[in-house]
Write a protein that holds these residues in place. Sequence first.
Motif, mmCIF file in Angstrom:
data_model
loop_
_atom_site.group_PDB
_atom_site.id
_atom_site.type_symbol
_atom_site.label_atom_id
_atom_site.label_comp_id
_atom_site.label_asym_id
_atom_site.label_seq_id
_atom_site.Cartn_x
_atom_site.Cartn_y
_atom_site.Cartn_z
ATOM 1 N N UNK A 164 0.845 -1.199 0.000
ATOM 2 C CA UNK A 164 0.000 0.000 0.000
ATOM 3 C C UNK A 164 0.886 1.257 0.000
ATOM 4 N N UNK A 165 1.937 1.272 0.818
ATOM 5 C CA UNK A 165 2.835 2.430 0.856
ATOM 6 C C UNK A 165 3.568 2.601 -0.471
ATOM 7 N N UNK A 166 4.024 1.490 -1.057
ATOM 8 C CA UNK A 166 4.677 1.566 -2.361
ATOM 9 C C UNK A 166 3.705 2.118 -3.403
ATOM 10 N N UNK A 167 2.447 1.703 -3.313
ATOM 11 C CA UNK A 167 1.418 2.202 -4.224
ATOM 12 C C UNK A 167 1.212 3.694 -4.082
ATOM 13 N N UNK A 168 1.211 4.183 -2.851
ATOM 14 C CA UNK A 168 1.069 5.627 -2.619
ATOM 15 C C UNK A 168 2.241 6.394 -3.225
ATOM 16 N N UNK A 169 3.445 5.846 -3.048
ATOM 17 C CA UNK A 169 4.633 6.492 -3.610
ATOM 18 C C UNK A 169 4.560 6.543 -5.142
ATOM 19 N N UNK A 170 4.112 5.435 -5.750
ATOM 20 C CA UNK A 170 3.984 5.400 -7.209
ATOM 21 C C UNK A 170 2.898 6.369 -7.675
ATOM 22 N N UNK A 171 1.799 6.434 -6.939
ATOM 23 C CA UNK A 171 0.708 7.343 -7.281
ATOM 24 C C UNK A 171 1.223 8.786 -7.315
ATOM 25 N N UNK A 172 1.971 9.171 -6.283
ATOM 26 C CA UNK A 172 2.528 10.529 -6.222
ATOM 27 C C UNK A 172 3.479 10.788 -7.387
ATOM 28 N N UNK A 173 4.329 9.798 -7.707
ATOM 29 C CA UNK A 173 5.281 9.964 -8.816
ATOM 30 C C UNK A 173 4.550 10.166 -10.136
ATOM 31 N N UNK A 174 3.521 9.368 -10.377
ATOM 32 C CA UNK A 174 2.755 9.507 -11.619
ATOM 33 C C UNK A 174 1.968 10.817 -11.648
ATOM 34 N N UNK A 175 1.454 11.216 -10.492
ATOM 35 C CA UNK A 175 0.697 12.460 -10.399
ATOM 36 C C UNK A 175 1.594 13.644 -10.762
ATOM 37 N N UNK A 176 2.851 13.634 -10.285
ATOM 38 C CA UNK A 176 3.791 14.708 -10.599
ATOM 39 C C UNK A 176 4.118 14.765 -12.087
ATOM 40 N N UNK A 177 4.021 13.616 -12.763
ATOM 41 C CA UNK A 177 4.279 13.570 -14.203
ATOM 42 C C UNK A 177 3.054 13.958 -15.024
ATOM 43 N N UNK A 178 1.932 14.177 -14.342
ATOM 44 C CA UNK A 178 0.722 14.604 -15.031
ATOM 45 C C UNK A 178 -0.059 13.483 -15.697
ATOM 46 N N UNK A 179 0.183 12.247 -15.294
ATOM 47 C CA UNK A 179 -0.533 11.112 -15.876
ATOM 48 C C UNK A 179 -1.980 11.075 -15.391
ATOM 49 N N UNK A 180 -2.851 10.499 -16.198
ATOM 50 C CA UNK A 180 -4.254 10.318 -15.837
ATOM 51 C C UNK A 180 -4.353 9.082 -14.960
ATOM 52 N N UNK A 181 -4.833 9.259 -13.716
ATOM 53 C CA UNK A 181 -4.835 8.188 -12.716
ATOM 54 C C UNK A 181 -6.234 7.718 -12.386
ATOM 55 N N UNK A 182 -6.415 6.409 -12.336
ATOM 56 C CA UNK A 182 -7.672 5.808 -11.884
ATOM 57 C C UNK A 182 -7.340 4.653 -10.951
ATOM 58 N N UNK A 183 -8.310 4.267 -10.127
ATOM 59 C CA UNK A 183 -8.062 3.098 -9.275
ATOM 60 C C UNK A 183 -9.341 2.265 -9.169
ATOM 61 N N UNK A 184 -9.117 0.973 -8.989
ATOM 62 C CA UNK A 184 -10.201 0.010 -8.905
ATOM 63 C C UNK A 184 -9.949 -0.905 -7.728
ATOM 64 N N UNK A 185 -10.976 -1.171 -6.949
ATOM 65 C CA UNK A 185 -10.872 -2.156 -5.871
ATOM 66 C C UNK A 185 -11.383 -3.479 -6.435
ATOM 67 N N UNK A 186 -10.524 -4.478 -6.408
ATOM 68 C CA UNK A 186 -10.899 -5.789 -6.962
ATOM 69 C C UNK A 186 -10.704 -6.895 -5.926
#
Length: 158
Positions: free
Chosen positions: A136-158
């Motif tokens: 979960x923490x690694x996911x948060x770090x990746x989310x922030x990195x992608x957000x800084x790059x301006x990528x379009x982010x979505x998430x799904x609970x499966x």
Amino acid sequence: MKVSFYVLSDSKAQDFLGFICQLTQTALNKSSQSLLILVGYDAELSSTLDEALWAQEATSFIPHQRLLANNTEGDDPKVDINKRLAPVLLGGYMPADFNGIVINTTAQPVNAFMQATSNAQPTRILELIKPDATSVQEGRNKYKAYQQLGYELTHFKV
């Protein structure tokens, strides 16, 4: 670029290989692009996933090609990605000129792999997040990195 985070339930995390195979098959059915499953330096995951992809269902398999670790043992990273035989690649690095879908099972964001490869421009990234605290923490770090790059982010609970 679109990045989708798949936050796995406990049951999906317990069948991690099965979920990767299912997601791979879904991506192949919806797109004609090649697909790379990044496993980093996890030789055990690479080996077990290799077997799981060949035996995804009793009557089918997902054709794939393993990339040799660290561009060694004769696997040339400069080989034209379009000349590879299998629609799915499995490995610890991103081949040169790769421009398909990436399923990332590693702790690092995909752009870290892109920096080490010439002309790689994935079209979509699928991130897998297990329900444990580290993932979960690694996911948060990746989310922030992608957000800084301006990528379009979505998430799904499966």
